[in-house]
Design a protein around this motif. Sequence first.
Motif, mmCIF file in Angstrom:
data_model
loop_
_atom_site.group_PDB
_atom_site.id
_atom_site.type_symbol
_atom_site.label_atom_id
_atom_site.label_comp_id
_atom_site.label_asym_id
_atom_site.label_seq_id
_atom_site.Cartn_x
_atom_site.Cartn_y
_atom_site.Cartn_z
ATOM 1 N N GLY A 266 0.783 -1.227 0.000
ATOM 2 C CA GLY A 266 0.000 0.000 0.000
ATOM 3 C C GLY A 266 0.813 1.273 0.000
ATOM 4 O O GLY A 266 0.248 2.369 -0.015
ATOM 5 N N ARG B 282 -3.245 4.265 3.096
ATOM 6 C CA ARG B 282 -3.563 3.154 3.979
ATOM 7 C C ARG B 282 -2.682 1.978 3.618
ATOM 8 O O ARG B 282 -2.719 1.494 2.468
ATOM 9 C CB ARG B 282 -5.029 2.743 3.888
ATOM 10 C CG ARG B 282 -5.391 1.722 4.971
ATOM 11 C CD ARG B 282 -6.849 1.330 4.966
ATOM 12 N NE ARG B 282 -7.150 0.373 3.911
ATOM 13 C CZ ARG B 282 -8.224 -0.416 3.928
ATOM 14 N NH1 ARG B 282 -9.086 -0.356 4.933
ATOM 15 N NH2 ARG B 282 -8.452 -1.260 2.933
ATOM 16 N N SER C 85 -1.506 -1.981 4.290
ATOM 17 C CA SER C 85 -2.069 -3.247 4.726
ATOM 18 C C SER C 85 -0.945 -4.197 5.088
ATOM 19 O O SER C 85 0.139 -4.152 4.494
ATOM 20 C CB SER C 85 -2.910 -3.874 3.610
ATOM 21 O OG SER C 85 -4.011 -3.072 3.278
ATOM 22 N N CYS C 86 -1.201 -5.043 6.046
ATOM 23 C CA CYS C 86 -0.259 -6.096 6.432
ATOM 24 C C CYS C 86 -1.031 -7.399 6.368
ATOM 25 O O CYS C 86 -1.874 -7.669 7.232
ATOM 26 C CB CYS C 86 0.279 -5.839 7.834
ATOM 27 S SG CYS C 86 1.350 -7.149 8.458
ATOM 28 N N ARG D 186 -7.556 -3.848 12.612
ATOM 29 C CA ARG D 186 -7.311 -5.196 12.085
ATOM 30 C C ARG D 186 -8.619 -5.892 11.787
ATOM 31 O O ARG D 186 -9.649 -5.607 12.414
ATOM 32 C CB ARG D 186 -6.462 -6.022 13.053
ATOM 33 C CG ARG D 186 -7.104 -6.399 14.358
ATOM 34 C CD ARG D 186 -6.083 -7.028 15.305
ATOM 35 N NE ARG D 186 -5.534 -8.279 14.786
ATOM 36 C CZ ARG D 186 -4.421 -8.844 15.246
ATOM 37 N NH1 ARG D 186 -3.720 -8.264 16.210
ATOM 38 N NH2 ARG D 186 -3.992 -10.000 14.748
ATOM 39 N N THR E 23 -5.569 -9.569 8.299
ATOM 40 C CA THR E 23 -4.977 -8.318 7.814
ATOM 41 C C THR E 23 -5.032 -7.238 8.887
ATOM 42 O O THR E 23 -6.037 -7.106 9.595
ATOM 43 C CB THR E 23 -5.697 -7.826 6.550
ATOM 44 O OG1 THR E 23 -5.654 -8.847 5.553
ATOM 45 C CG2 THR E 23 -5.027 -6.571 5.992
ATOM 46 N N TYR F 176 -4.252 -3.008 9.321
ATOM 47 C CA TYR F 176 -4.179 -1.794 8.515
ATOM 48 C C TYR F 176 -3.513 -0.658 9.284
ATOM 49 O O TYR F 176 -3.628 -0.567 10.505
ATOM 50 C CB TYR F 176 -5.583 -1.352 8.104
ATOM 51 C CG TYR F 176 -6.359 -2.404 7.368
ATOM 52 C CD1 TYR F 176 -7.279 -3.205 8.035
ATOM 53 C CD2 TYR F 176 -6.159 -2.617 6.000
ATOM 54 C CE1 TYR F 176 -7.986 -4.187 7.359
ATOM 55 C CE2 TYR F 176 -6.867 -3.593 5.326
ATOM 56 C CZ TYR F 176 -7.777 -4.384 6.014
ATOM 57 O OH TYR F 176 -8.472 -5.355 5.341
ATOM 58 N N GLN G 218 -3.801 3.272 8.754
ATOM 59 C CA GLN G 218 -4.340 4.435 8.055
ATOM 60 C C GLN G 218 -3.510 5.646 8.454
ATOM 61 O O GLN G 218 -3.411 5.961 9.638
ATOM 62 C CB GLN G 218 -5.804 4.652 8.434
ATOM 63 C CG GLN G 218 -6.430 5.870 7.777
ATOM 64 C CD GLN G 218 -6.636 5.688 6.284
ATOM 65 O OE1 GLN G 218 -7.260 4.736 5.842
ATOM 66 N NE2 GLN G 218 -6.112 6.621 5.492
#
Length: 123
Positions: free
Chosen positions: A7, A18, A20-21, A71, A77, A79, A81
């Motif tokens: 991202g 944002r 993402s993981c 999450r 995932t 996140y 932000q």
Amino acid sequence: VQLQASGGGLVQAGGSLRLSCAASGRTFSSYGVGWFRQAPGKEREFVGAISWSGRRTYYADSVKGRFIISRDNAKNTVYLQMLTLNPEDTAVYYCAATPRGADTIQAWGPDYWGKGTQVTVSS
């Protein structure tokens, strides 16, 4: 647990992104997850973390009020932000996981690191 951050990109100052993981592993929902970043010529620093349930979050002073971690355990995932970005936020951002509490990840470090994603904020 395997992690992959995504991202990142180039954004103007004042903008948002944002990250993402995405994680693999059936036990990911029991792990605390943290975000770290490393700017050129600087040491890696803690950005924030989220507990396994998502009910607790922790932030570095430098991003508090601008960054939000969340999450979705159903999607494995987490996140990040990022709002009101400034050039000082330019760095490679990494997500990391710990089987211990998320509040320990800054002091004790994570057990697992993901590959980073580059965020560049232009002035």
